[in-house]
Design an enzyme around this catalytic site. Sequence first.
Site, PDB file in Angstrom:
ATOM      1  N   GLY A   8    -106.559   1.779 -33.919  1.00 14.38           N
ATOM      2  CA  GLY A   8    -105.168   1.782 -34.401  1.00 14.38           C
ATOM      3  C   GLY A   8    -104.810   3.113 -35.031  1.00 14.38           C
ATOM      4  O   GLY A   8    -104.033   3.187 -35.989  1.00 14.38           O
ATOM      5  N   GLY A  11    -101.149   4.583 -35.822  1.00 21.86           N
ATOM      6  CA  GLY A  11    -100.272   3.898 -36.770  1.00 21.86           C
ATOM      7  C   GLY A  11    -100.037   4.699 -38.040  1.00 21.86           C
ATOM      8  O   GLY A  11    -100.548   5.807 -38.202  1.00 21.86           O
ATOM      9  N   ASP A  34    -106.527   4.186 -29.788  1.00 23.47           N
ATOM     10  CA  ASP A  34    -105.363   3.311 -29.909  1.00 23.47           C
ATOM     11  C   ASP A  34    -105.067   2.740 -28.525  1.00 23.47           C
ATOM     12  O   ASP A  34    -105.574   3.238 -27.519  1.00 23.47           O
ATOM     13  CB  ASP A  34    -104.147   4.088 -30.447  1.00 23.47           C
ATOM     14  CG  ASP A  34    -103.183   3.178 -31.188  1.00 23.47           C
ATOM     15  OD1 ASP A  34    -103.036   3.325 -32.411  1.00 23.47           O
ATOM     16  OD2 ASP A  34    -102.576   2.285 -30.539  1.00 23.47           O
ATOM     17  N   ILE A  35    -104.166   1.769 -28.506  1.00 21.00           N
ATOM     18  CA  ILE A  35    -103.793   1.160 -27.226  1.00 21.00           C
ATOM     19  C   ILE A  35    -102.801   2.059 -26.474  1.00 21.00           C
ATOM     20  O   ILE A  35    -102.657   1.971 -25.266  1.00 21.00           O
ATOM     21  CB  ILE A  35    -103.235  -0.263 -27.460  1.00 21.00           C
ATOM     22  CG1 ILE A  35    -103.259  -1.085 -26.185  1.00 21.00           C
ATOM     23  CG2 ILE A  35    -101.864  -0.234 -28.099  1.00 21.00           C
ATOM     24  CD1 ILE A  35    -103.144  -2.571 -26.425  1.00 21.00           C
ATOM     25  N   ASP A  48    -108.131  -0.751 -26.055  1.00 17.21           N
ATOM     26  CA  ASP A  48    -107.522  -2.028 -26.422  1.00 17.21           C
ATOM     27  C   ASP A  48    -108.603  -2.778 -27.202  1.00 17.21           C
ATOM     28  O   ASP A  48    -109.686  -3.038 -26.668  1.00 17.21           O
ATOM     29  CB  ASP A  48    -107.135  -2.785 -25.140  1.00 17.21           C
ATOM     30  CG  ASP A  48    -106.592  -4.178 -25.440  1.00 17.21           C
ATOM     31  OD1 ASP A  48    -106.732  -4.639 -26.593  1.00 17.21           O
ATOM     32  OD2 ASP A  48    -106.046  -4.802 -24.517  1.00 17.21           O
ATOM     33  N   ILE A  49    -108.307  -3.107 -28.426  1.00 18.43           N
ATOM     34  CA  ILE A  49    -109.318  -3.664 -29.317  1.00 18.43           C
ATOM     35  C   ILE A  49    -109.886  -4.993 -28.793  1.00 18.43           C
ATOM     36  O   ILE A  49    -110.963  -5.422 -29.173  1.00 18.43           O
ATOM     37  CB  ILE A  49    -108.743  -3.789 -30.756  1.00 18.43           C
ATOM     38  CG1 ILE A  49    -109.847  -4.030 -31.754  1.00 18.43           C
ATOM     39  CG2 ILE A  49    -107.671  -4.834 -30.872  1.00 18.43           C
ATOM     40  CD1 ILE A  49    -110.851  -2.930 -31.793  1.00 18.43           C
ATOM     41  N   TYR A 138     -99.778 -13.041 -39.871  1.00 22.42           N
ATOM     42  CA  TYR A 138    -100.452 -11.800 -40.296  1.00 22.42           C
ATOM     43  C   TYR A 138    -101.299 -12.089 -41.547  1.00 22.42           C
ATOM     44  O   TYR A 138    -102.490 -11.751 -41.604  1.00 22.42           O
ATOM     45  CB  TYR A 138     -99.378 -10.752 -40.568  1.00 22.42           C
ATOM     46  CG  TYR A 138     -99.824  -9.475 -41.234  1.00 22.42           C
ATOM     47  CD1 TYR A 138    -100.715  -8.609 -40.616  1.00 22.42           C
ATOM     48  CD2 TYR A 138     -99.300  -9.102 -42.478  1.00 22.42           C
ATOM     49  CE1 TYR A 138    -101.090  -7.414 -41.218  1.00 22.42           C
ATOM     50  CE2 TYR A 138     -99.657  -7.910 -43.082  1.00 22.42           C
ATOM     51  CZ  TYR A 138    -100.558  -7.067 -42.456  1.00 22.42           C
ATOM     52  OH  TYR A 138    -100.913  -5.880 -43.059  1.00 22.42           O
ATOM     53  N   LYS A 142    -105.366 -12.061 -41.948  1.00 25.23           N
ATOM     54  CA  LYS A 142    -106.046 -11.129 -42.863  1.00 25.23           C
ATOM     55  C   LYS A 142    -106.927 -11.860 -43.878  1.00 25.23           C
ATOM     56  O   LYS A 142    -108.031 -11.409 -44.165  1.00 25.23           O
ATOM     57  CB  LYS A 142    -105.014 -10.241 -43.569  1.00 25.23           C
ATOM     58  CG  LYS A 142    -104.372  -9.200 -42.648  1.00 25.23           C
ATOM     59  CD  LYS A 142    -105.382  -8.149 -42.209  1.00 25.23           C
ATOM     60  CE  LYS A 142    -104.760  -7.070 -41.348  1.00 25.23           C
ATOM     61  NZ  LYS A 142    -105.729  -6.034 -40.970  1.00 25.23           N
TER      62      LYS A 142
HETATM   63  C1  AKB Z   1     -96.260  -5.286 -44.008  1.00 21.80           C
HETATM   64  O1  AKB Z   1     -95.163  -5.168 -44.580  1.00 21.80           O
HETATM   65  O2  AKB Z   1     -96.490  -6.137 -43.141  1.00 21.80           O
HETATM   66  C2  AKB Z   1     -97.388  -4.365 -44.415  1.00 21.80           C
HETATM   67  C3  AKB Z   1     -98.245  -4.980 -45.447  1.00 21.80           C
HETATM   68  C4  AKB Z   1     -97.750  -5.131 -46.828  1.00 21.80           C
HETATM   69  O3  AKB Z   1     -99.338  -5.357 -45.165  1.00 21.80           O
HETATM   70  N1  AKB Z   1     -96.853  -3.115 -44.852  1.00 21.80           N
END
Ligand code: AKB
Length: 312
Positions: A8, A11, A34-35, A48-49, A138, A142
């Site tokens: 990545g 980014g 990166d991709i 590609d991860i 997300y 995480k």
């Molecule tokens: C997002 O806004 O998704 C990121 C984060 C806070 O992880 N910047």
Amino acid sequence: MEKILVTGASGQLGAELVAALRAKYGEKQVISSDIKETPNDPNFLMLDILNKTRLREIVIEHKVTQIYHLAAILSASGEWDPKKTWNVNLNGLLTILNLGQEGLIDKIFFPSTIAVHGLNTPKQNTPQFTDFTPSTVYGISKITGELWCNYYHKRYGVDVRSLRYPGIISWKTKPHGGTTDYAVEIFYDAIEKGSYECFLQEDTMLPMMYIDDAISGTLQLMDADKEKLSLRTSYNLAAVSFTPSQISQLIKDKMPDFNISYKPDFRQAIADSWSQTIDDSYARKDWGWKPKFDLNDIVDMMLEKLNIKLKQ
Ligand code: AKB
């Protein structure tokens, strides 16, 4: 000698982390990947991860010793395709942790985020150990990633380290698909248009950090003695917290004609589920974390650097 792979790498964080790692370890010692292609980088590889075979080939062929695994889909864009977000954000990490378990790599960095917090988490001075019921895929990916890191460390001795980043403010590379992106967009629009329409309400307070602090915190954690690290999930990390109204006032102090308007969209609910201020005492105690840039510094740096960049 270290050989580092950054995934990545195109980014917002990746571009500057690659530069900092190359300054520290030497140009050829750091492979960016990166991709999508990054032009003018002789040490760049397309990756590609999710392509496990290619990732393994790169690690073996280049004798990679450390991986900074930054490839991920962020909070706002992640909501458009939750299954893809889960797949990209988690399965790439598991492949890398397995390479660590096999002894092919010595050290791994995994970025986590304030998005692991949710509506039941205390908003002020959010503790290291708290409620983790995130509202985005997300955030779910995480916090799960953090738990896998901890598991691979405890069970297989994999040296994996992680930080829970707040929103990152940078001028070299723009963020994409995050909820905190407004805090970068506002500077571009202030300079290019003289006004900004913000997708969050004026009083939405979120934790943020200047890119230089994010980079130095990352390098500091990766350099820290193993024995000093009491956490193998992810460290809370804080610098500043502010609202759109507060940052726009500071921009207005420098650019009196600047105007901000507010049109909250779906990202408001995401921001409302996150913490406002963070307790990062574990990072301070374990490996000496201390941010350098406050909000005034950030506004000064962003306006100065972007004014030069956008006129080129
Ligand atoms: C997002 O806004 O998704 C990121 C984060 C806070 O992880 N910047």
